[in-house]
Design a protein around this motif. Structure first.
Motif, PDB file in Angstrom:
ATOM      1  N   ASP A  58      43.167  53.222  35.804  1.00 48.31           N
ATOM      2  CA  ASP A  58      43.540  53.844  37.076  1.00 48.31           C
ATOM      3  C   ASP A  58      42.748  53.297  38.258  1.00 48.31           C
ATOM      4  O   ASP A  58      43.178  53.422  39.413  1.00 48.31           O
ATOM      5  N   LEU A  59      41.590  52.710  37.985  1.00 47.09           N
ATOM      6  CA  LEU A  59      40.717  52.200  39.028  1.00 47.09           C
ATOM      7  C   LEU A  59      39.892  51.048  38.464  1.00 47.09           C
ATOM      8  O   LEU A  59      39.369  51.143  37.353  1.00 47.09           O
ATOM      9  N   ILE A  60      39.798  49.959  39.211  1.00 49.37           N
ATOM     10  CA  ILE A  60      38.945  48.830  38.834  1.00 49.37           C
ATOM     11  C   ILE A  60      37.835  48.719  39.872  1.00 49.37           C
ATOM     12  O   ILE A  60      38.100  48.550  41.059  1.00 49.37           O
ATOM     13  N   VAL A  61      36.596  48.832  39.410  1.00 47.87           N
ATOM     14  CA  VAL A  61      35.429  48.759  40.292  1.00 47.87           C
ATOM     15  C   VAL A  61      34.713  47.435  40.034  1.00 47.87           C
ATOM     16  O   VAL A  61      34.411  47.091  38.894  1.00 47.87           O
ATOM     17  N   ALA A 106      25.167  54.824  46.633  1.00 45.07           N
ATOM     18  CA  ALA A 106      25.951  55.337  47.762  1.00 45.07           C
ATOM     19  C   ALA A 106      27.357  54.754  47.748  1.00 45.07           C
ATOM     20  O   ALA A 106      28.334  55.440  48.078  1.00 45.07           O
ATOM     21  N   ALA A 107      27.479  53.485  47.346  1.00 43.99           N
ATOM     22  CA  ALA A 107      28.797  52.858  47.257  1.00 43.99           C
ATOM     23  C   ALA A 107      29.654  53.533  46.199  1.00 43.99           C
ATOM     24  O   ALA A 107      30.850  53.773  46.404  1.00 43.99           O
ATOM     25  N   ILE A 111      33.222  55.411  46.876  1.00 47.03           N
ATOM     26  CA  ILE A 111      34.436  55.042  46.149  1.00 47.03           C
ATOM     27  C   ILE A 111      35.062  56.269  45.501  1.00 47.03           C
ATOM     28  O   ILE A 111      36.253  56.566  45.706  1.00 47.03           O
ATOM     29  N   MET A 112      34.277  56.986  44.744  1.00 44.80           N
ATOM     30  CA  MET A 112      34.825  58.096  43.951  1.00 44.80           C
ATOM     31  C   MET A 112      35.234  59.282  44.813  1.00 44.80           C
ATOM     32  O   MET A 112      36.155  60.027  44.474  1.00 44.80           O
ATOM     33  N   GLY A 113      34.563  59.468  45.947  1.00 42.33           N
ATOM     34  CA  GLY A 113      34.899  60.595  46.812  1.00 42.33           C
ATOM     35  C   GLY A 113      35.809  60.234  47.967  1.00 42.33           C
ATOM     36  O   GLY A 113      36.220  61.109  48.729  1.00 42.33           O
ATOM     37  N   GLY A 114      36.139  58.944  48.075  1.00 41.86           N
ATOM     38  CA  GLY A 114      36.897  58.492  49.232  1.00 41.86           C
ATOM     39  C   GLY A 114      38.387  58.401  48.981  1.00 41.86           C
ATOM     40  O   GLY A 114      38.868  58.534  47.860  1.00 41.86           O
ATOM     41  N   VAL A 115      39.108  58.162  50.049  1.00 41.99           N
ATOM     42  CA  VAL A 115      40.560  57.981  49.965  1.00 41.99           C
ATOM     43  C   VAL A 115      40.868  56.509  49.716  1.00 41.99           C
ATOM     44  O   VAL A 115      40.015  55.633  49.839  1.00 41.99           O
ATOM     45  N   LYS A 288      39.879  51.785  47.192  1.00 40.64           N
ATOM     46  CA  LYS A 288      39.402  53.177  47.214  1.00 40.64           C
ATOM     47  C   LYS A 288      38.012  53.247  47.856  1.00 40.64           C
ATOM     48  O   LYS A 288      37.116  52.498  47.503  1.00 40.64           O
ATOM     49  N   GLY A 289      37.872  54.158  48.792  1.00 38.70           N
ATOM     50  CA  GLY A 289      36.596  54.343  49.471  1.00 38.70           C
ATOM     51  C   GLY A 289      36.414  53.494  50.703  1.00 38.70           C
ATOM     52  O   GLY A 289      35.390  53.601  51.383  1.00 38.70           O
ATOM     53  N   ALA A 290      37.377  52.664  51.018  1.00 36.56           N
ATOM     54  CA  ALA A 290      37.262  51.815  52.212  1.00 36.56           C
ATOM     55  C   ALA A 290      37.278  52.668  53.468  1.00 36.56           C
ATOM     56  O   ALA A 290      38.088  53.582  53.598  1.00 36.56           O
ATOM     57  N   GLN A 291      36.399  52.345  54.391  1.00 32.66           N
ATOM     58  CA  GLN A 291      36.363  53.049  55.668  1.00 32.66           C
ATOM     59  C   GLN A 291      36.859  52.102  56.747  1.00 32.66           C
ATOM     60  O   GLN A 291      36.080  51.413  57.410  1.00 32.66           O
ATOM     61  N   VAL A 292      38.159  52.048  56.883  1.00 26.84           N
ATOM     62  CA  VAL A 292      38.792  51.193  57.887  1.00 26.84           C
ATOM     63  C   VAL A 292      39.759  52.035  58.700  1.00 26.84           C
ATOM     64  O   VAL A 292      40.350  52.995  58.197  1.00 26.84           O
TER      65      VAL A 292
END
Length: 311
Positions: A58-61, A106-107, A111-115, A288-292
């Protein structure tokens, strides 16, 4: 949620490997099924990512630098599985463009808490890239960085390589076509980027946005060694844009051609060729977690009128 972590243990002088216990501990604070795999050689991250897509993660980090992220994105192709980025490399320009924290824990939390945001997926010839392609002087600088200065990080590594390249670089005649605008000139460098920085934070295309559906291009005519040394400090704040031999442009379809082979870097990885063809798939990569900032109302169907110009 099934989470695949792809870690490059040698990225950033082993930064990811040093942070591995903290990264795993932070991820396990969430309700996830966690699988971690370390890369073992060139393009191994591509194969791991390809297998993760087939296995239904579901997610690749990615815990590594821009080169590792590049390999993972090429393994994912145009699949819409979200990507998470923990910048642990030398330059980390893509992580910076995403607004990811430098601290790995923090990253993870961002990621996990972000949209999930959609950003542009870029292509040069048959390969995808996420941050930048640099041709000519820039490609040779990246070559020297990888060959001799990997023990130094960020801007310092880039600057050491710049001074080494000064004494060996030979200009090449190139033909650059951007959405029908044609330019021919003796080049120092051409940088085609999706993010504003490269080389560990140098603001080569300060106005670039990773979700606006456009490439940003910095094309520089050949300069003498004294001119290069005088202009180099202007890269840090992005003030090179006002120089007479520098041209800043935006475009969607770009071709760069030369009669001679040239070095070029793709997200920090070094290749050689005579022709590069760039294309872009707007907002095709989920992060996921990008702040743009959300992209504006760019009309992807609109076409610019063709123009021809020689420089």
């Amino acid at each position: 949620m099934k989470v695949k972590v792809i870690m490059n243990p040698v990225a950033g002088r082993g930064r990811a490997l040093k942070a591995k216990p903290q990264i795993l501990k932070a991820l396990l604070e969430y309700d996830v099924e966690l699988h971690l795999e370390e890369t073992k050689g060139i393009n191994h991250a591509t194969e791991i990512a390809r297998q993760a897509v087939r296995a239904g993660f579901d997610l690749i980090v990615v815990a590594g630098g821009d080169g590792t992220i590049n390999q993972v994105v090429n393994g994912m192709g145009e699949e819409r599985i979200p990507l998470g980025v923990i910048g642990c490399g030398t330059g980390n320009d893509f992580a910076r463009a995403l607004g990811m924290p430098a601290d790995p824990v923090a990253a993870v939390r961002q990621i996990m808490g972000g949209v999930t945001r959609q950003i542009d997926l870029c292509r040069v010839n048959q390969s995808y890239f996420v941050s930048s392609v640099g041709v000519g002087f820039d490609g040779e600088v990246a070559f020297h960085t990888n060959q001799g200065f990997r023990w130094i990080r960020g801007k310092a590594a880039y600057l050491c390589s710049v001074f080494k390249t000064l004494f060996s670089y030979r200009p090449r005649r190139i033909k650059l076509t951007i959405d029908g605008l044609v330019m021919e000139f003796n080049s120092l460098l051409v940088a085609v980027t999706n993010s504003p920085t490269y080389g560990g934070g140098l603001k080569i295309n300060p106005e670039a946005r990773i979700n606006d559906g456009l490439f940003d291009v910095c094309a520089v005519q050949y300069m003498s060694k004294p001119e290069i040394l005088a202009c180099l400090p202007l890269l840090f704040p992005g003030w090179h844009r006002s120089l007479k031999k520098v041209r800043m442009m935006k475009g969607r379809n770009i071709t760069l051609e030369s009669n001679e082979s040239f070095y070029y870097q793709v997200d920090g990885e070094i290749l050689t060729d005579k022709t590069l063809r760039f294309s872009l798939i707007p907002r095709a990569l989920a992060v996921k977690g990008a702040q743009v900032e959300p992209a504006g109302g760019f009309d992807f169907a609109a076409e610019k009128p063709a123009r021809v110009q020689e420089a």
